[in-house]
Design a protein around this motif. Structure first.
Motif, PDB file in Angstrom:
ATOM      1  N   ASP A  46       0.852  -1.187   0.000  1.00 49.48           N
ATOM      2  CA  ASP A  46       0.000   0.000   0.000  1.00 49.48           C
ATOM      3  C   ASP A  46       0.886   1.235   0.000  1.00 49.48           C
ATOM      4  O   ASP A  46       1.948   1.239   0.622  1.00 49.48           O
ATOM      5  N   GLY A  47       0.488   2.276  -0.713  1.00 48.92           N
ATOM      6  CA  GLY A  47       1.280   3.493  -0.799  1.00 48.92           C
ATOM      7  C   GLY A  47       2.374   3.348  -1.841  1.00 48.92           C
ATOM      8  O   GLY A  47       2.234   2.591  -2.804  1.00 48.92           O
ATOM      9  N   THR A  59      10.413   4.982  -8.458  1.00 50.07           N
ATOM     10  CA  THR A  59       9.191   5.005  -7.662  1.00 50.07           C
ATOM     11  C   THR A  59       8.570   3.618  -7.728  1.00 50.07           C
ATOM     12  O   THR A  59       8.315   3.098  -8.808  1.00 50.07           O
ATOM     13  N   VAL A  60       8.365   3.025  -6.570  1.00 48.41           N
ATOM     14  CA  VAL A  60       7.814   1.681  -6.459  1.00 48.41           C
ATOM     15  C   VAL A  60       6.443   1.825  -5.807  1.00 48.41           C
ATOM     16  O   VAL A  60       6.346   2.326  -4.692  1.00 48.41           O
ATOM     17  N   ARG A  61       5.405   1.426  -6.526  1.00 50.58           N
ATOM     18  CA  ARG A  61       4.025   1.608  -6.054  1.00 50.58           C
ATOM     19  C   ARG A  61       3.399   0.279  -5.634  1.00 50.58           C
ATOM     20  O   ARG A  61       3.955  -0.784  -5.896  1.00 50.58           O
ATOM     21  N   ALA A  62       2.234   0.384  -5.020  1.00 51.64           N
ATOM     22  CA  ALA A  62       1.489  -0.804  -4.581  1.00 51.64           C
ATOM     23  C   ALA A  62       1.400  -1.811  -5.728  1.00 51.64           C
ATOM     24  O   ALA A  62       1.042  -1.459  -6.850  1.00 51.64           O
ATOM     25  N   GLY A  63       1.772  -3.042  -5.443  1.00 47.06           N
ATOM     26  CA  GLY A  63       1.772  -4.104  -6.437  1.00 47.06           C
ATOM     27  C   GLY A  63       3.131  -4.337  -7.068  1.00 47.06           C
ATOM     28  O   GLY A  63       3.331  -5.340  -7.747  1.00 47.06           O
ATOM     29  N   ASP A  64       4.085  -3.431  -6.853  1.00 48.06           N
ATOM     30  CA  ASP A  64       5.433  -3.564  -7.407  1.00 48.06           C
ATOM     31  C   ASP A  64       6.356  -4.273  -6.429  1.00 48.06           C
ATOM     32  O   ASP A  64       6.155  -4.244  -5.218  1.00 48.06           O
ATOM     33  N   ALA A  88       2.350   0.306   3.437  1.00 48.97           N
ATOM     34  CA  ALA A  88       2.759  -1.029   3.873  1.00 48.97           C
ATOM     35  C   ALA A  88       3.779  -1.562   2.872  1.00 48.97           C
ATOM     36  O   ALA A  88       3.485  -1.688   1.685  1.00 48.97           O
ATOM     37  N   VAL A  89       4.980  -1.840   3.371  1.00 55.49           N
ATOM     38  CA  VAL A  89       6.054  -2.391   2.548  1.00 55.49           C
ATOM     39  C   VAL A  89       6.687  -3.538   3.327  1.00 55.49           C
ATOM     40  O   VAL A  89       6.959  -3.411   4.517  1.00 55.49           O
TER      41      VAL A  89
END
Length: 112
Positions: A46-47, A59-64, A88-89
């Motif tokens: 998330d985020g 830039t690493v986004r949700a799902g990456d 959340a990572v």
């Protein structure tokens, strides 16, 4: 009443070769330039995470998922997806010897 802010926590997985897992949930958390002796694999749930890996912005986004090779200097900043969204990572730090013993091949370079 508002819930307390979520914080990052470190939890060591019980694998023979010392694989570590770190859960990050603190929006606006930042890291100065640093590196790790093992591979770093991060899944953004998330985020997003805005980072610089090997001098390149990413830039690493949700799902990456991001992979950072051992010794690669990197920074990071966790940002919520919106004004009230959470972050959340999940990071997994895996020694090269463990990857090899498990028959896993890391990517040829760092990146998403």
């Amino acid at each position: 009443m508002n819930a307390p802010p979520r914080r990052s926590r470190v939890r060591r997985l019980h694998l023979a070769a010392g694989v570590e897992r770190v859960d990050h949930a603190q929006a606006w958390q930042e890291w100065m330039p640093h590196w790790h002796d093992e591979w770093s694999f991060g899944a953004v749930i998330d985020g997003e995470c805005r980072c610089v890996v090997g001098g390149q912005p990413l830039t690493v986004r949700a799902g990456d998922v991001v992979a950072i090779r051992p010794g690669e200097v990197h920074t990071g900043a966790l940002l919520p997806a919106g004004p009230t969204a959470s972050v959340a990572v999940v990071m997994l730090y895996a020694p090269e010897a463990w990857l090899a013993a498990e028959g896993l091949s890391p990517p040829p370079r760092s990146g998403r």
